[in-house]
Each structure stands twice: as structure tokens, then as C-alpha cells.
Design a protein around this motif. Structure first.
Motif, mmCIF file in Angstrom:
data_model
loop_
_atom_site.group_PDB
_atom_site.id
_atom_site.type_symbol
_atom_site.label_atom_id
_atom_site.label_comp_id
_atom_site.label_asym_id
_atom_site.label_seq_id
_atom_site.Cartn_x
_atom_site.Cartn_y
_atom_site.Cartn_z
ATOM 1 N N ILE A 109 34.091 -6.763 4.971
ATOM 2 C CA ILE A 109 33.401 -6.162 6.127
ATOM 3 C C ILE A 109 31.933 -5.911 5.789
ATOM 4 C CG2 ILE A 109 33.292 -4.096 7.576
ATOM 5 C CD1 ILE A 109 36.332 -3.954 7.436
ATOM 6 N N SER A 110 31.661 -5.443 4.574
ATOM 7 C CA SER A 110 30.287 -5.172 4.178
ATOM 8 C C SER A 110 29.443 -6.438 4.229
ATOM 9 C CB SER A 110 30.254 -4.579 2.764
ATOM 10 O OG SER A 110 30.938 -3.353 2.730
ATOM 11 N N CYS A 111 30.077 -7.580 3.929
ATOM 12 C CA CYS A 111 29.343 -8.843 3.990
ATOM 13 C C CYS A 111 29.088 -9.310 5.412
ATOM 14 C CB CYS A 111 30.134 -9.923 3.224
ATOM 15 S SG CYS A 111 30.247 -9.629 1.439
ATOM 16 N N LEU A 112 30.003 -8.955 6.296
ATOM 17 C CA LEU A 112 29.892 -9.444 7.667
ATOM 18 C C LEU A 112 29.025 -8.532 8.552
ATOM 19 C CD1 LEU A 112 33.578 -10.595 8.356
ATOM 20 C CD2 LEU A 112 31.595 -12.019 7.834
ATOM 21 N N MET A 113 29.010 -7.233 8.283
ATOM 22 C CA MET A 113 28.332 -6.310 9.182
ATOM 23 C C MET A 113 26.830 -6.571 9.352
ATOM 24 S SD MET A 113 30.627 -4.752 10.585
ATOM 25 C CE MET A 113 29.523 -3.869 11.650
ATOM 26 N N PRO A 114 26.118 -7.056 8.343
ATOM 27 C CA PRO A 114 24.701 -7.377 8.600
ATOM 28 C C PRO A 114 24.513 -8.432 9.678
ATOM 29 C CG PRO A 114 25.099 -7.214 6.241
ATOM 30 C CD PRO A 114 26.448 -7.173 6.903
ATOM 31 N N HIS A 115 25.562 -9.228 9.958
ATOM 32 C CA HIS A 115 25.475 -10.254 10.999
ATOM 33 C C HIS A 115 25.939 -9.725 12.362
ATOM 34 C CE1 HIS A 115 24.717 -13.446 8.041
ATOM 35 N NE2 HIS A 115 25.554 -12.765 7.258
ATOM 36 N N ASP A 116 26.335 -8.445 12.436
ATOM 37 C CA ASP A 116 26.823 -7.863 13.696
ATOM 38 C C ASP A 116 25.650 -7.646 14.649
ATOM 39 O OD1 ASP A 116 28.746 -6.497 15.468
ATOM 40 O OD2 ASP A 116 27.593 -4.709 14.945
ATOM 41 N N ARG A 122 24.687 -3.887 15.598
ATOM 42 C CA ARG A 122 23.915 -3.163 14.590
ATOM 43 C C ARG A 122 22.482 -3.712 14.518
ATOM 44 N NH1 ARG A 122 27.748 -0.596 10.979
ATOM 45 N NH2 ARG A 122 29.370 0.166 12.403
ATOM 46 N N GLN A 123 22.358 -5.010 14.678
ATOM 47 C CA GLN A 123 21.025 -5.607 14.640
ATOM 48 C C GLN A 123 20.156 -5.109 15.795
ATOM 49 O OE1 GLN A 123 21.740 -9.808 14.694
ATOM 50 N NE2 GLN A 123 22.213 -9.961 12.508
ATOM 51 N N GLN A 124 20.737 -5.090 16.998
ATOM 52 C CA GLN A 124 19.968 -4.658 18.172
ATOM 53 C C GLN A 124 19.612 -3.175 18.093
ATOM 54 O OE1 GLN A 124 18.886 -7.057 20.487
ATOM 55 N NE2 GLN A 124 19.721 -8.204 18.741
ATOM 56 N N GLN A 125 20.479 -2.387 17.482
ATOM 57 C CA GLN A 125 20.155 -0.976 17.288
ATOM 58 C C GLN A 125 18.957 -0.830 16.366
ATOM 59 O OE1 GLN A 125 24.216 0.306 16.103
ATOM 60 N NE2 GLN A 125 24.006 1.885 17.679
ATOM 61 N N LYS A 126 18.963 -1.576 15.266
ATOM 62 C CA LYS A 126 17.849 -1.479 14.326
ATOM 63 C C LYS A 126 16.541 -1.940 14.950
ATOM 64 C CE LYS A 126 20.171 -1.820 9.852
ATOM 65 N NZ LYS A 126 20.199 -2.532 8.554
ATOM 66 N N LEU A 127 16.621 -2.958 15.805
ATOM 67 C CA LEU A 127 15.411 -3.471 16.459
ATOM 68 C C LEU A 127 14.964 -2.608 17.632
ATOM 69 C CD1 LEU A 127 16.268 -7.288 16.480
ATOM 70 C CD2 LEU A 127 14.608 -6.113 15.007
ATOM 71 N N GLY A 128 15.790 -1.624 17.989
ATOM 72 C CA GLY A 128 15.432 -0.731 19.097
ATOM 73 C C GLY A 128 15.577 -1.367 20.453
ATOM 74 N N LYS A 129 16.470 -2.359 20.571
ATOM 75 C CA LYS A 129 16.625 -3.059 21.848
ATOM 76 C C LYS A 129 17.853 -2.603 22.628
ATOM 77 C CE LYS A 129 14.151 -7.233 20.442
ATOM 78 N NZ LYS A 129 14.196 -8.713 20.341
ATOM 79 N N ALA A 130 18.793 -1.953 21.992
ATOM 80 C CA ALA A 130 19.988 -1.470 22.691
ATOM 81 C C ALA A 130 20.655 -0.406 21.832
ATOM 82 C CB ALA A 130 20.961 -2.612 22.960
ATOM 83 N N GLU A 178 6.772 -3.840 16.349
ATOM 84 C CA GLU A 178 7.865 -4.766 16.067
ATOM 85 C C GLU A 178 8.712 -4.313 14.887
ATOM 86 O OE1 GLU A 178 8.825 -7.259 17.851
ATOM 87 O OE2 GLU A 178 7.236 -6.905 19.304
ATOM 88 N N THR A 179 8.082 -3.565 13.951
ATOM 89 C CA THR A 179 8.820 -3.218 12.736
ATOM 90 C C THR A 179 8.991 -1.732 12.548
ATOM 91 O OG1 THR A 179 6.755 -3.219 11.447
ATOM 92 C CG2 THR A 179 7.978 -5.290 11.577
ATOM 93 N N ASP A 180 8.122 -0.919 13.128
ATOM 94 C CA ASP A 180 8.246 0.521 12.944
ATOM 95 C C ASP A 180 9.575 1.016 13.476
ATOM 96 O OD1 ASP A 180 5.906 0.712 11.726
ATOM 97 O OD2 ASP A 180 4.931 2.054 13.156
ATOM 98 N N GLY A 181 10.139 1.942 12.779
ATOM 99 C CA GLY A 181 11.356 2.573 13.257
ATOM 100 C C GLY A 181 12.611 2.030 12.655
ATOM 101 N N ASP A 182 12.514 1.019 11.769
ATOM 102 C CA ASP A 182 13.734 0.461 11.186
ATOM 103 C C ASP A 182 14.544 1.514 10.467
ATOM 104 O OD1 ASP A 182 13.228 -1.924 12.193
ATOM 105 O OD2 ASP A 182 12.772 -2.977 10.328
ATOM 106 N N LYS A 183 13.858 2.419 9.785
ATOM 107 C CA LYS A 183 14.570 3.396 8.978
ATOM 108 C C LYS A 183 14.500 4.795 9.577
ATOM 109 C CE LYS A 183 15.683 0.530 5.708
ATOM 110 N NZ LYS A 183 17.090 0.191 5.444
#
Length: 1012
Positions: free
Chosen positions: A369-376, A379-387, A476-481
Motif C-alpha cells: 500500500i505504501s508503494c501504491l499510495m503516492p500514485h493515488d 492524495r495527489q489532488q489534495q497536495k496540489l490544492g485542487k480538491a 503552483e508549489t506553495d502549500g505542499d507541506k
């Protein structure tokens, strides 16, 4: 109020007809008083008690498969269908499940008519009465791709009823449905236990369609909002977002989520005290939100075969070959080597070896699961602030993807030609008010930093030497963390979950803890696996009885404090005043807290006094304000028959601070003022309404104190029936004794018998006037001095036309009122005159009473219809220039009036009186003929008198008769004739009609044609 269709935009009209469109909002909502709310909140510990409740949220895409409802009770209510080894957060893997039905046996007996959950499953997750609130979100309960199926929920409730029936049957006794919402294939059901149900309020549901054209309900969300214990707002969102694995589908999923957030609106909340709190709320204003459903986010950037190969390592052990030791071999928790290592490596592990921790074992499910979750994608859209970036969290995923499986199989991923990539499409997210506030604060900080950066760059501070003082902002990048999320690639499996403390919108302190987050792999009736999350919520619940008691105490205390600082006056009715020398003292009615004028008659003033004292600690500004009136009443602070006079001048202000106060007065503390209330009924329309009973002498005056409370002053009086404002046909039926004899009855209610040929009141008045005229002329001849001029010698309209100052300041008010009283009671006129009053003054006052009486007649002496006939004949003769002899003109007029005998007789009586008075005055004027022409100077100013100097005879006696006749005719035509539509006529036509009326009376007062 909703606007009409013509005023609404296309989008508004579309919203009204498309399922899941924008909900309507009501802007006419009230709010609680801020001071009272604050004071009540300060004592919240006195009326709240801490409570704990488990909330179980289940989500399942049933793919419109028949028979899926048979599984709902087993997995959702009873917690069955869990594969413990790979179940998820909170599942205890140490429990023995050796008796659980094997996978092959389960798959072999799969049926649409029975539950597919494995037999001998005792349930793994809390269920039954352990859960206080059950929230179930289903997707695709109907086939959304079929137009006929998609329309079924609007015409056939059986789909939802089938699911509700299965859930209700599975729930323990006493659980009740508190919220329900369906949008085509989406169905949301919320149930509460018997202990929780009484504390649920503020229920509101809505839906948002985001499918075809962005509005249809094949995709979208159904949402419910409830309030627990009057303190905690809970929102549940069941959604089905856009499907597909390409970039366009991902963008559409994000758009769908944004539409749900922006278009969801709930009804306003009304508390137990009936107070509506604010306007309708949207998402983000709740204390706890739970978003679940088929969000359809996929695994991105990784080949599907690789994903399937990785996951198959963990699913193939679910179906081992039978062994000699057991016909139904099971994967048990002791077989840690199976789940933590690859099959090829298990033979090399010694029995006494210490198992590796999952996070260190490259073959464990945790590592996969740890290997697959970065491709979810989620989670990606949350980090990018899009959803779902604004505070939404999710429990750690420790279970296999929930999509897509072959129907009827436990662990077989999509074996069709499409061979879809296994993904965690089904999710349960949650958000607290604290998380949302942290996100909003971070966004605000970023925006402020961006603005500061731009301002500094504008000032030229972007030189290399100044780089250290600039804010480096990259949207585009601020807010990742700093979005409130941890790194999704890392999990701390050993960390004990800690409750999150949240301050609710109402200011109460709640705690929430995610206890379980698991998928039900052993449910095989759909291509999606159901999943659920169980939350433990600790909240402060309001005890309604205690809150009501505290609310009353707080309200009383605030009222006391406010009253001490507010202007306050005391209004006292002086019951000892009001009796004049001519009226008896008023009787006292202890039950009436107001001003009682007792018996009231026409034209008679009555007075009462009130006292107003400032009994507060601050200056008080007050005045009478407009009272509520009906459409038939005159607006303003007082009725037409009442005037109020204060004993001081009003405040001098350019504009009243209260626009409704026509006059305002200010009293200092302990200061006092008085006001006199004068009641006098003198308007004929009031007399008519009072006689008929359509109006009462009963009013309530409103004395308004600025920044204080209103005082209400009741006014009442008993109207004494008057003979005025009635018709001749009614007056001739009044028996001897006058109208007062019929007090409380209609004039003709005793009998319909005609008693008189003319009204007795008119007969008595004309008789008195004739007698007093004769006496006045005789007394004048005996008492006049040389050079004195009689009133009729300089006033051709005497005794009916008088100087306007004659009745100024109500100098004859008591006498006039007594005369009207004599008419109403059929008593002698002599008693109306106090002391020795000369015959001339008596004549002039009684003449005024006669004219007032004639003007008040409902239909006049010559009615509108009679005048229409008279005018028609006159106009016809004018057009033909026909001139009737004097006697023929009189006969024609009397024949026209003869159709109404009582009016004709009254007309002749009045004419007879005028003829007699004319003869008396002409005779009395003979010795002094030089003054006849001088009477032109005393013509009445209103109504218009049609007398022209060139028409007067050169013979003094004849000229005197002409002047008197025309003055009398002018005065009495206005009092005797009724003509409709006078206001609509032009001035020339109106004057011509008046001349014709005057001419009719003048005809009867002339002696021959030469004088006409």
C-alpha cells in the motif's frame, strides 16, 4: 419571495426543474438577540451534559446488482464480511475465525436471494446497539446509464423502500430514520438509536446533481445535516463523482466536488426555544463533516498489470488448496509469513524466527500500500490544492482496493477485457471545524504574504542584495507541506490514535476519534467492496428543560438590567376630572384601565386628563405614534373625534428622531406633564357610522418612548344615537319621544309604520324659526334706537348667513349641543338656552341647527334621482328657450317631486318657512328702504350666491325681496339638494348646476314672473 419566471435567469429556471440543482434559500430569517445569546452561552455548563456516541458510516457502490440489499444488514449493521488479515484500521487480527466459511464455499453458494456474507461470521466491527448513529451511503441503486431506470426514483419509491426495509429489519428495535435523501442512484439514510434520537434536531437534506450538462443527477451528491444536542452540527455527504481514468475525467471529478461544495445549502436551524439561528448554511459551517462514496479517484502513473500482480500476492492466499488436515483451510492470523512475506520465501523462515514489522517487510500488505499510495489521485489532488484540500482527512488505508472485482469473487480483480486498474475508488473522508479553520488561516496567511511580496517588488526591493527580505511565493508549489496533511507515503502504524479536540460553532468543546476504517472484502454481490468507518464522538448535549429554565432566568436578569438604563415613564389617568358644570361626573369602572368618556352626543365636547411622569433614571422622550387602523379609519395617532393637548410646548427639532412621532416631548427624571384629551363628534360621516354601528368610540392610543417600551392607552365612550345623518324615510318613522327612545335599535325596528308626513325634527325647527323671527322683529321695533340698523337690513341672508366669527372658539357649543339633544329626545328647545337669551340669538342658533340638520340628511330633501329629473326638464327648456309662467314652473317642480311624498312635503314645509320669513323681513324693511341695496355687501362667501346688481329692481321693496330670495335660495339649495358627480364636473359646469338649484328654490320665493 421568489421572483417571477420573467425575472429569473435561465440558470435559475433550470435549477427549479433539474434534479439536484441549487436549493432555494429564504432570506427572511430572524436571529437570536446577541446579548441574550452571550449571557446564555456564559452559563452553558449549567444546562449541558457530556455524552458519547458512536457514528458508523458505510459506503457501497452496489452497481445496480440485484440482491445486493440482502447483504446490507450483515456487513453494515452486524460488522460481518471482514477479512481480518487485510481488513483495515482498528481490526483485531488475533481473534479466532477458524470456523468462518471458506472462500471457495462462499463463492460457490453465491445467490441473489440470500446474503453472500460468509457463514459462521460473528462480526468483526462494532454494530447493533453499540452504535448510536448509522449513516449509510449507497451509489447506483438503479442503473444510471438507463434513462428509464434513472427516472424510477421520481415515480416509483419501491427502490428506496426496499433498502430501507432491509436496513430497518437489521437494526435493533427502536432505531428510527432521521434523514433520507435520494438522487437517482444515490441514496443516503441516517438512523439514530432510541437514546440519541431525542437529541437530534435541525434535520435538513438536499442534493446536487453534477452529471449530464452539469446538473443531472446521474452524478453528484446527496447531503444531510443534523444537530446533536443543540450544540454539534454534523454533515453527511454521499457522492458519486465522475468516472474514467484519463486527465479529463480527473478534472471533472475535481469539478464535481467543487460544485457539491458551492451549491449545497441547508435550511436554517430553529432551536428548542423556537429561535431561528441565522440563514441557511452551506458546507464549511458545520462542526464535523463526513464525505464518502464512490469518489472514483484512481491509481495514476503505474501499469495496471503491475498493480494487479502486486495485489494478487495478497489475494491468492485467500483461496488455498484443501489439505488433509482441513477441508476448509483458512488464512489465520498465525500465518504471518503469508501476509508479511512472499510465498517463495516462507519455506526458508524458521519456525522460531521473529516476524518482521510490516513497515520493514518488503512483502507485507503495508509495504504494498505504501508503494501504491503516492500514485493515488485523491492524495495527489489534495497536495496540489485542487480538491479536498480544505481540511479533509482520511484514516490510514490498510485494506485492499475496493474496486474493481469480479462479481461473486472475493479477491479476483477485473478479469474482463478492460482489466481496469484496481483502485481505492470508495473512500470515507472527514473534516472537523478545527481542520477547516486551520486551512482557512493558512490560505489567508499565504494571500497576505503574496500581497506583501508584490508591494515590496513594486517598491523596487527585488535587487539581488534585497532577496533575503522578499517573500518567495509560488502558487503552483506553495502549500505542499502546509495544507494540514501529513506525507501520505508514510504511516505510523504503531501510533495510538488520539482524539481530536474541536470547538464547535456554538462554542462547545467536542472530541472525535476514528476507531475503525475497514473494507468488507468478503461481500461479493457487487464489483465494489463496501467499506465503513466508525467514529467515537464526545459532545456536550443541551438538556432542553434546563436550558429553558436558564433562558428564563437570563432573560429576566437582562430585562431588569436593561430597564434600569432605559427611559421609563408612568402614565396615570386622572379619574377625578372630566366633569364640567354642564355634565355629571364620570362613573368609575375599576375594571377599565383607560380613559372612559361615558355617554357622548353629537357636537358636545368631553374632556379627560392624563398625567405622564418620568419614573426612570434618564431623560425620556415620548409622543403619541400612529395607531394601527383599518382601511376605513383615518391614519395618524388619534381618531378624527379626538384631540390631545399637552400643557407644554413640544421639543424643537428639525426632524423627529422617531419619524412616527408627530410631536415629541422630553421629561427629565422625576419631571411630570399633563395632557388633555378632548372628544367631540362633529364630522357627519362619523355620526352616520356611529348611528349604524359600523364604527365605535373605542380606540387604543400608542404612547411611544424612544429606546423604551410602548404604553397603550385605551379610549372608550358610549355613543348616544342622533337624529342627524339619517334619511327622511327613516326619520318619519321615529316615534314621539325622539331617536333616543330607540337607543340600541334601528329607527324602523320597532315598527315599520310611517308616523309623520315630514320628519318631526324639521317641523319643530321650522316652527321655532318662524315664531322666533316674528318675535325678533317685534322686539327690535320696540327696543331699537334711532340710527340703529336691523341685522336683516345689512345681511340679506339673515338669520341663516352669519359672520364666521359668530361660532368662533366654540362660544355657542353648549347651546348647540343642547339643541341637538332636544331634537334627539323630542324635548323643548327653551331648556337648551341658559338664562335669559334674546329671541334674536335664539333664532340665529336654531337656524344654524336647521342648516346642519339638512346638510346631514343621508339623501337630502331633494334626492339625487329627483334632482336628475328636475335638471333634465330645466336643461330641455334651456335648449328650446322655453319660458314657463311662474305658477306653471311651480306646478311642474312639485309634480316632479311628488313621486316621493315625504320629500315633497318636506320641501314644501321649508319653502313655506322661507316665504314667511321673506315676507316678514320685507315688511319690516319698508320704513327704511334706502338700505335695501346695501345688503349686497353681506352676501355669503360660501356657497356661491347668484346675485347680480344689474338684475335688482329699482323699486326698493322689490329689490329687498330679490336679495333675500336669492340669498335664501343659495344657502338652502346647498343644504337641500343632492347631486352626484359634482367633483367630476368642470368649474363652469359645476357653477351652472348650482345656479339651476338656486333657481328652483327662487321660483317658489318669487311673487310674479317679473321678479324671476
Amino acid at each position: 419571495m421568489p421572483s417571477s419566471n420573467s425575472d429569473r435567469s435561465f440558470t435559475d429556471r433550470l435549477d427549479a426543474t433539474i434534479p439536484g440543482a441549487f436549493p432555494s434559500s429564504d432570506g427572511n430569517q430572524s436571529s437570536t438577540h446577541q446579548t441574550l445569546s452571550q449571557a446564555l452561552y456564559a452559563r452553558r455548563n449549567e444546562y449541558t451534559r457530556s455524552r458519547n456516541v458512536r457514528i458508523k458510516i458505510g459506503s457501497w457502490n452496489v452497481a445496480a446488482e440485484k440482491g445486493t440489499e440482502k447483504d446490507i444488514g450483515a456487513w453494515f449493521v452486524e460488522g460481518k464480511g471482514i477479512e481480518k488479515a487485510i481488513a483495515g484500521l482498528g481490526v483485531d487480527e488475533s481473534q479466532d475465525d477458524d470456523n468462518l466459511e471458506s472462500v471457495p464455499a462462499q463463492e460457490a453458494r453465491r445467490s441473489r436471494k440470500a446474503s453472500t456474507v460468509p457463514r459462521r461470521d460473528d462480526g468483526t466491527l462494532p454494530g447493533g446497539e453499540e452504535v448510536g448513529i448509522y449513516v449509510l451511503g449507497l451509489q447506483e441503486v438503479v442503473d444510471v446509464s438507463s434513462p428509464s431506470e434513472a427516472l424510477r426514483p421520481y415515480t416509483d419509491p419501491s427502490v428506496a423502500n426496499r433498502w430501507k426495509s432491509e436496513v430497518q429489519n437489521a437494526l435493533p428495535e427502536g432505531y428510527k430514520l432521521v434523514a433520507e435523501q435520494q438522487l437517482i442512484g444515490l441514496l443516503l439514510l441516517v438512523y439514530a438509536s432510541p437514546d440519541v434520537f431525542p437529541h437530534v434536531s435541525g434535520v435538513s437534506t438536499t442534493s446536487v446533481g453534477t452529471g449530464l450538462m452539469g446538473y443531472m443527477g446521474n452524478k453528484g451528491a446527496v447531503t444531510a445535516r443534523i444537530v446533536l444536542g443543540e450544540t454539534t452540527r454534523l454533515v453527511f455527504i454521499n457522492s458519486h463523482l465522475a468516472a474514467g481514468s484519463d486527465k479529463a475525467a480527473l478534472d471533472r471529478r475535481n469539478w464535481d466536488a467543487g460544485q457539491v461544495i458551492s451549491r449545497t445549502r441547508f435550511d436554517p436551524i430553529t432551536d428548542a426555544l423556537g429561535v431561528t439561528q441565522g440563514h441557511g448554511e452551506g458546507l464549511g459551517e458545520e462542526d464535523f463533516a463526513f464525505w464518502f462514496g464512490d469518489l472514483n479517484y484512481r491509481l495514476e502513473g503505474i501499469p495496471g498489470d503491475d498493480v494487479r500482480r502486486l495485489l494478487t500476492i495478497h489475494t491468492k492466499t485467500l483461496d488455498p488448496e484443501p489439505t488433509e488436515d482441513s477441508k476448509e483451510p483458512r488464512l489465520s492470523s498465525s500465518d504471518s509469513s503469508v501476509t508479511s512475506k512472499s510465498p517463495s520465501s516462507t519455506s526458508s523462515i524458521k519456525e522460531d524466527a521473529v516476524p518482521l514489522p510490516p513497515e520493514l517487510d518488503p512483502a507485507s500488505l503495508h509495504t504494498t500500500i505504501s508503494c501504491l499510495m503516492p500514485h493515488d489521485e485523491l492524495r495527489q489532488q489534495q497536495k496540489l490544492g485542487k480538491a479536498f484540500q480544505d481540511g479533509w482527512n482520511e484514516g490510514p488505508i490498510q485494506f485492499l482496493p475496493t474496486y474493481k472485482y469480479d462479481v461473486g469473487k472475493v479477491g479476483v480483480f477485473d478479469s474482463s477485457e478492460k482489466r481496469r486498474v484496481p483502485s481505492w475508488c470508495d473512500r470515507i473522508l472527514y473534516r472537523t471545524r478545527a481542520a477547516k479553520e486551520r486551512h482557512d488561516a493558512h490560505v489567508k496567511e499565504q494571500e497576505e504574504a503574496r500581497k506583501r511580496d508584490e508591494e515590496m517588488k513594486k517598491k523596487g526591493l527585488d535587487a539581488p542584495g534585497d532577496e533575503e527580505v522578499l517573500y518567495d511565493y509560488d502558487p503552483e508549489t506553495d502549500g505542499d507541506k502546509t495544507t494540514g496533511y501529513d506525507d501520505y507515503d508514510e504511516y505510523d502504524e504503531d501510533a495510538e490514535p488520539e482524539p481530536e479536540e474541536v470547538i464547535t460553532k456554538e462554542g462547545f468543546k467536542d472530541e472525535i476519534l476514528l476507531e475503525y476504517y475497514a473494507a468488507h472484502l468478503r461481500v461479493i454481490s457487487s464489483d465494489h467492496k463496501p467499506l465503513d468507518a466508525i467514529f467515537s464522538l464526545k459532545y456536550d448535549a443541551v438538556i432542553p428543560e434546563l436550558k429553558a429554565s436558564i433562558h428564563q432566568e437570563v432573560a429576566r436578569e437582562l430585562d431588569r438590567q436593561e430597564n434600569e438604563g432605559r427611559p421609563s415613564i408612568t402614565l396615570v389617568v386622572d379619574r377625578s376630572t372630566g366633569a364640567t358644570t354642564s355634565e355629571a361626573a364620570p362613573t368609575t369602572d375599576n375594571d377599565f384601565d383607560g380613559v372612559d368618556f361615558n355617554d357622548v352626543q353629537f357636537a358636545k365636547s368631553k374632556r379627560r386628563n392624563i398625567t405622564i411622569a418620568n419614573t426612570g433614571r434618564v431623560p425620556a422622550t415620548f409622543g403619541f405614534t400612529d395607531r394601527p387602523v383599518s382601511k376605513d379609519q383615518a391614519p395618524g395617532p388619534f381618531p378624527s373625534w379626538l384631540t390631545v393637548t399637552f400643557d407644554r410646548e413640544p421639543d424643537k427639532t428639525d426632524k423627529s428622531s422617531d419619524d412616527n412621532l408627530h410631536q415629541q416631548f422630553t421629561l427629565e427624571p422625576a419631571d411630570v406633564c399633563s395632557a388633555e384629551l378632548k372628544l367631540k363628534v362633529e364630522a357627519i360621516h362619523d355620526v352616520r357610522n356611529l348611528n349604524e354601528g359600523s364604527e365605535q368610540l373605542d380606540e387604543i392610543l400608542v404612547l411611544r418612548v424612544q429606546n423604551g417600551r410602548d404604553h397603550f392607552l385605551p379610549i372608550r365612550a358610549d355613543w348616544q344615537q342622533s337624529a342627524l345623518a339619517r334619511s327622511i324615510d327613516k326619520l318619519i318613522k321615529i316615534p314621539e319621544g325622539g331617536i333616543r327612545k330607540l337607543q340600541g335599535q334601528k329607527p324602523d325596528s320597532e315598527t315599520n309604520k310611517v308616523r309623520w308626513s315630514i320628519p318631526r325634527e324639521i317641523f319643530r325647527l321650522t316652527e321655532a324659526i318662524e315664531d322666533l323671527t316674528e318675535r325678533t322683529i317685534a322686539e327690535w321695533d320696540m327696543t331699537k334706537h334711532e340710527g340703529d340698523r336691523a341685522p336683516w337690513q345689512h345681511n340679506a341672508g339673515w338669520p341663516f348667513v352669519k359672520d364666521s366669527r359668530y361660532f368662533e372658539d366654540d362660544v355657542h357649543e353648549d347651546t348647540l349641543a343642547a339643541l341637538y339633544e332636544a331634537l334627539d329626545c323630542d324635548t323643548s328647545f327653551d331648556a337648551a338656552f341658559p338664562g335669559e337669551v334674546a329671541a334674536m340669538q335664539r333664532l340665529e342658533i336654531i337656524s344654524e341647527v336647521l342648516l346642519q340638520f339638512l346638510r346631514s340628511l343621508e339623501d337630502g330633501v331633494v334626492t339625487e334621482s329627483l334632482w336628475k329629473d328636475l335638471e333634465g326638464g330645466i336643461v330641455a327648456r334651456e335648449r328650446s328657450r322655453q319660458h314657463l309662467p311662474l305658477d306653471d314652473a311651480k306646478i311642474w317642480a312639485l309634480e316632479t317631486l311628488s313621486v316621493s311624498p315625504s320629500h315633497n312635503a318636506t320641501f314644501l314645509l321649508l319653502i313655506s318657512m322661507l316665504q314667511r320669513l321673506t315676507n316678514e323681513i320685507v315688511t319690516a324693511s319698508r320704513p327704511d328702504t334706502s338700505s335695501s341695496r346695501a345688503s349686497m355687501d353681506s352676501l355669503p362667501s360660501s356657497p356661491r350666491v347668484a346675485v347680480r346688481r344689474r338684475t335688482l329692481s329699482k323699486v326698493p321693496e322689490v329689490a329687498t325681496r330679490q336679495l333675500i330670495s336669492r340669498n335664501y335660495a343659495t344657502v338652502f339649495s346647498e343644504a337641500m339638494f343632492r347631486s352626484g358627480g359634482m367633483d367630476q364636473l368642470k368649474e363652469k359646469e359645476r357653477n351652472l348646476r348650482k345656479d339651476r338649484m338656486v333657481g328652483v328654490i327662487e321660483t317658489f320665493l318669487s311673487e310674479d314672473d317679473a321678479l324671476r
